[in-house]
Design a protein around this motif. Structure first.
Motif, PDB file in Angstrom:
ATOM      1  N   SER A  74      37.331   9.180  -1.437  1.00  0.00           N
ATOM      2  CA  SER A  74      38.491   8.123  -1.323  1.00  0.00           C
ATOM      3  C   SER A  74      38.348   7.252  -0.317  1.00  0.00           C
ATOM      4  O   SER A  74      38.321   6.012   0.117  1.00  0.00           O
ATOM      5  CB  SER A  74      39.953   8.714  -1.484  1.00  0.00           C
ATOM      6  OG  SER A  74      40.780   7.648  -1.298  1.00  0.00           O
ATOM      7  N   TYR A  75      38.049   7.821   1.047  1.00  0.00           N
ATOM      8  CA  TYR A  75      37.845   7.255   2.228  1.00  0.00           C
ATOM      9  C   TYR A  75      36.658   6.167   2.435  1.00  0.00           C
ATOM     10  O   TYR A  75      36.676   5.137   2.856  1.00  0.00           O
ATOM     11  CB  TYR A  75      37.560   8.130   3.399  1.00  0.00           C
ATOM     12  CG  TYR A  75      37.437   7.640   4.575  1.00  0.00           C
ATOM     13  CD1 TYR A  75      38.509   7.080   5.424  1.00  0.00           C
ATOM     14  CD2 TYR A  75      36.150   7.596   5.324  1.00  0.00           C
ATOM     15  CE1 TYR A  75      38.420   6.483   6.612  1.00  0.00           C
ATOM     16  CE2 TYR A  75      35.931   7.192   6.663  1.00  0.00           C
ATOM     17  CZ  TYR A  75      37.089   6.392   7.290  1.00  0.00           C
ATOM     18  OH  TYR A  75      36.961   5.917   8.525  1.00  0.00           O
ATOM     19  N   THR A  76      35.578   6.788   1.790  1.00  0.00           N
ATOM     20  CA  THR A  76      34.414   5.971   1.739  1.00  0.00           C
ATOM     21  C   THR A  76      34.513   4.767   0.943  1.00  0.00           C
ATOM     22  O   THR A  76      34.286   3.629   1.358  1.00  0.00           O
ATOM     23  CB  THR A  76      32.989   6.836   1.024  1.00  0.00           C
ATOM     24  OG1 THR A  76      32.894   7.917   1.766  1.00  0.00           O
ATOM     25  CG2 THR A  76      31.684   6.018   0.960  1.00  0.00           C
ATOM     26  N   LEU A  77      35.460   4.904  -0.454  1.00  0.00           N
ATOM     27  CA  LEU A  77      35.489   3.714  -1.156  1.00  0.00           C
ATOM     28  C   LEU A  77      36.546   2.760  -0.513  1.00  0.00           C
ATOM     29  O   LEU A  77      36.625   1.711  -0.572  1.00  0.00           O
ATOM     30  CB  LEU A  77      36.151   4.017  -2.630  1.00  0.00           C
ATOM     31  CG  LEU A  77      34.983   5.079  -3.146  1.00  0.00           C
ATOM     32  CD1 LEU A  77      35.363   5.551  -4.612  1.00  0.00           C
ATOM     33  CD2 LEU A  77      33.673   3.975  -3.453  1.00  0.00           C
ATOM     34  N   GLU A  78      37.611   3.212   0.085  1.00  0.00           N
ATOM     35  CA  GLU A  78      38.727   2.370   0.798  1.00  0.00           C
ATOM     36  C   GLU A  78      37.749   1.599   1.911  1.00  0.00           C
ATOM     37  O   GLU A  78      38.250   0.535   2.337  1.00  0.00           O
ATOM     38  CB  GLU A  78      39.696   3.348   1.362  1.00  0.00           C
ATOM     39  CG  GLU A  78      40.628   4.041   0.455  1.00  0.00           C
ATOM     40  CD  GLU A  78      41.486   3.004  -0.350  1.00  0.00           C
ATOM     41  OE1 GLU A  78      41.828   1.731  -0.102  1.00  0.00           O
ATOM     42  OE2 GLU A  78      41.458   3.099  -1.684  1.00  0.00           O
ATOM     43  N   GLY A 113      40.059  16.255  -9.044  1.00  0.00           N
ATOM     44  CA  GLY A 113      40.583  17.768  -8.310  1.00  0.00           C
ATOM     45  C   GLY A 113      40.494  18.655  -9.184  1.00  0.00           C
ATOM     46  O   GLY A 113      39.803  19.654  -8.912  1.00  0.00           O
ATOM     47  N   ALA A 114      40.809  18.490 -10.421  1.00  0.00           N
ATOM     48  CA  ALA A 114      40.690  19.634 -11.448  1.00  0.00           C
ATOM     49  C   ALA A 114      39.338  20.086 -11.885  1.00  0.00           C
ATOM     50  O   ALA A 114      39.105  21.283 -11.729  1.00  0.00           O
ATOM     51  CB  ALA A 114      41.501  19.431 -12.662  1.00  0.00           C
ATOM     52  N   LEU A 115      38.582  19.009 -11.992  1.00  0.00           N
ATOM     53  CA  LEU A 115      36.956  19.452 -12.222  1.00  0.00           C
ATOM     54  C   LEU A 115      36.402  19.994 -11.299  1.00  0.00           C
ATOM     55  O   LEU A 115      35.602  20.884 -11.404  1.00  0.00           O
ATOM     56  CB  LEU A 115      36.228  18.155 -12.753  1.00  0.00           C
ATOM     57  CG  LEU A 115      36.816  17.617 -14.155  1.00  0.00           C
ATOM     58  CD1 LEU A 115      36.239  16.100 -14.271  1.00  0.00           C
ATOM     59  CD2 LEU A 115      36.181  18.317 -15.157  1.00  0.00           C
ATOM     60  N   ALA A 149      37.866  20.602  -3.545  1.00  0.00           N
ATOM     61  CA  ALA A 149      38.224  19.610  -4.285  1.00  0.00           C
ATOM     62  C   ALA A 149      39.033  18.674  -3.261  1.00  0.00           C
ATOM     63  O   ALA A 149      38.938  17.569  -3.615  1.00  0.00           O
ATOM     64  CB  ALA A 149      39.421  20.319  -5.302  1.00  0.00           C
ATOM     65  N   LEU A 150      39.621  19.046  -2.366  1.00  0.00           N
ATOM     66  CA  LEU A 150      40.182  18.371  -1.507  1.00  0.00           C
ATOM     67  C   LEU A 150      39.351  17.514  -0.646  1.00  0.00           C
ATOM     68  O   LEU A 150      39.556  16.343  -0.372  1.00  0.00           O
ATOM     69  CB  LEU A 150      41.267  19.050  -0.431  1.00  0.00           C
ATOM     70  CG  LEU A 150      42.750  19.761  -1.269  1.00  0.00           C
ATOM     71  CD1 LEU A 150      43.404  20.272  -0.083  1.00  0.00           C
ATOM     72  CD2 LEU A 150      43.200  18.678  -1.767  1.00  0.00           C
ATOM     73  N   LEU A 151      38.396  18.315  -0.093  1.00  0.00           N
ATOM     74  CA  LEU A 151      37.440  17.594   0.912  1.00  0.00           C
ATOM     75  C   LEU A 151      36.435  16.352   0.015  1.00  0.00           C
ATOM     76  O   LEU A 151      36.150  15.415   0.542  1.00  0.00           O
ATOM     77  CB  LEU A 151      36.558  18.478   1.306  1.00  0.00           C
ATOM     78  CG  LEU A 151      36.929  19.617   2.550  1.00  0.00           C
ATOM     79  CD1 LEU A 151      36.219  20.557   3.022  1.00  0.00           C
ATOM     80  CD2 LEU A 151      37.563  18.628   3.721  1.00  0.00           C
ATOM     81  N   VAL A 153      44.299  11.813  -2.286  1.00  0.00           N
ATOM     82  CA  VAL A 153      44.127  13.283  -1.999  1.00  0.00           C
ATOM     83  C   VAL A 153      45.472  14.204  -2.736  1.00  0.00           C
ATOM     84  O   VAL A 153      45.229  15.354  -3.011  1.00  0.00           O
ATOM     85  CB  VAL A 153      44.166  13.450  -0.379  1.00  0.00           C
ATOM     86  CG1 VAL A 153      44.382  14.982  -0.269  1.00  0.00           C
ATOM     87  CG2 VAL A 153      43.014  12.704   0.102  1.00  0.00           C
ATOM     88  N   VAL A 154      46.562  13.736  -2.580  1.00  0.00           N
ATOM     89  CA  VAL A 154      47.446  14.425  -3.170  1.00  0.00           C
ATOM     90  C   VAL A 154      47.411  14.371  -4.611  1.00  0.00           C
ATOM     91  O   VAL A 154      47.554  15.450  -5.224  1.00  0.00           O
ATOM     92  CB  VAL A 154      48.896  13.467  -2.991  1.00  0.00           C
ATOM     93  CG1 VAL A 154      49.953  14.038  -3.769  1.00  0.00           C
ATOM     94  CG2 VAL A 154      49.219  13.679  -1.490  1.00  0.00           C
TER      95      VAL A 154
END
Length: 371
Positions: A94-98, A65-67, A86-88, A118-119
């Protein structure tokens, strides 16, 4: 005038690759999820919440997120756009990997992991925004403009990743790029059971060698080239002058510090200097001397010499025998002792020399690159 590409963009892409590796490791046992239909795209809510998993999912996406935030801001995007990016990006990754984890029996996907990721990315974006508000990004840009030429983002990213790759056990000090044994194993495993498996096995078989530590000459050459290569990469994006001296001395200090840390992680703090063999000192001195002699070189010439140095490093490391200490440290990593660093340091240590070679080739192919 267009803004130069930010090194944060490349670092974010590299970190996303590491996250994907860590999320899908060990890449074995792929199968279609039970239950039929397309229900695998729905992520279940977990029945329990291990504290380590919660912390790892939060902290794992914080740097991403920072990068992404910093990369967006430094390329001219607005603050709101940087937050959204950053959020998207974190949510999509994350969703793809989960979802992919549903095809791996060793992994347990959950919607809680997605939420925590996401948090974590949001927390990273907030830290990036704080650094931006405090003027840290502007000061970094001023420092970068003084020390490096325009279009130096890839080189800076390579230089920042170099110490991380040294944390993974190397057959000789500073000898990154030892990926051929693993690649040979992957190739043989992929061809197992095929008619040509035996022929490929004979083709890829290692020549018989004497076990033990590499010879002092091989070790000294590897150390010298391992230090000279990052120095020359820095020289390709910095003008001749005293700053090159500071970059070379800084690279030598980082090399000594990182190798000491890596040895302490593998064998305990009491053995932190075990890597300093009789050949390591002369090798470091030779590498530093070579860097000092190359200080007046033009950026294009420095890139050409760096290409030769990296090629030599890869060749020397590939020929270095595997000693008992190297095998022991690799076993510790693979058994999970350093699982938190496994994906990051391992892949950087394997890929870094080849990524640097590819970048140098593209640099030399540019006609507008000054001599």
């Amino acid at each position: 005038m267009t803004r130069p590409r930010s090194s944060a963009t490349l670092l974010a892409a590299a970190f996303a690759g590491v996250v994907a590796y860590a999320s899908l490791f060990p890449f074995a046992g792929w199968r279609v999820p039970s239950g039929g239909g397309w229900g695998w795209w729905r992520l279940p809510w977990p029945a329990w919440f291990p504290q380590f998993d919660i912390t790892a999912n939060l902290l794992g996406y914080l740097p991403l997120g920072a990068l992404v935030y910093v990369a967006a801001v430094r390329t001219g995007r607005r603050v709101a756009t940087a937050f959204a990016a950053a959020l998207l990006c974190a949510a999509a990754l994350s969703y793809t990997l989960e979802v992919l984890q549903q095809f791996l029996p060793a992994r347990v996907p959950s919607s809680l992991d997605l939420l925590l990721n996401v948090v974590g990315a949001l927390a990273g974006a907030l830290l990036g925004a704080l650094a931006h508000a405090l003027g840290a990004l502007e000061r970094w840009q001023v420092w970068r403009d003084r020390w490096f030429v325009r279009h130096s983002a890839a080189a800076i990213a390579l230089l920042l990743l170099w110490p991380l790759g040294l944390l993974f056990p190397t057959p000789v000090p500073l000898g990154m790029g030892q990926v051929w044994d693993e690649a040979r194993g992957w190739a043989l495993a992929a061809l197992d059971g095929t008619p040509w498996a035996d022929a490929v096995h004979d083709l890829l078989a290692l020549p018989a060698g004497v076990a033990g530590r590499p010879t002092p000459l091989v070790e000294a050459v590897a150390v010298a080239l391992g230090l000279l290569a990052p120095c020359l990469i820095a020289f390709t994006v910095s003008p001749p002058g005293w700053r090159r001296l500071a970059l070379a001395l800084g690279a030598a200090a980082v090399a000594v510090g990182t190798m000491t840390l890596a040895t302490a992680l593998n064998f305990g703090p009491e053995n932190a200097l075990a890597w300093w063999t009789p050949a390591a000192g002369p090798g470091l001195a030779a590498g530093l001397l070579g860097a000092l002699l190359c200080m007046p070189a033009g950026r294009r010439l420095a890139a050409g010499i760096a290409l030769v140095a990296l090629t030599g490093l890869v060749a020397v490391v590939a020929m270095a025998p595997t000693d008992a200490y190297y095998a022991h440290s690799l076993q510790d990593w693979q058994q999970g002792r350093f699982i938190r660093f496994h994906g990051l340091a391992q892949w950087i240590g394997w890929v870094w020399p080849y990524a640097a070679l590819a970048w140098l080739l593209t640099r030399l192919a540019r006609r507008d690159e000054p001599a």
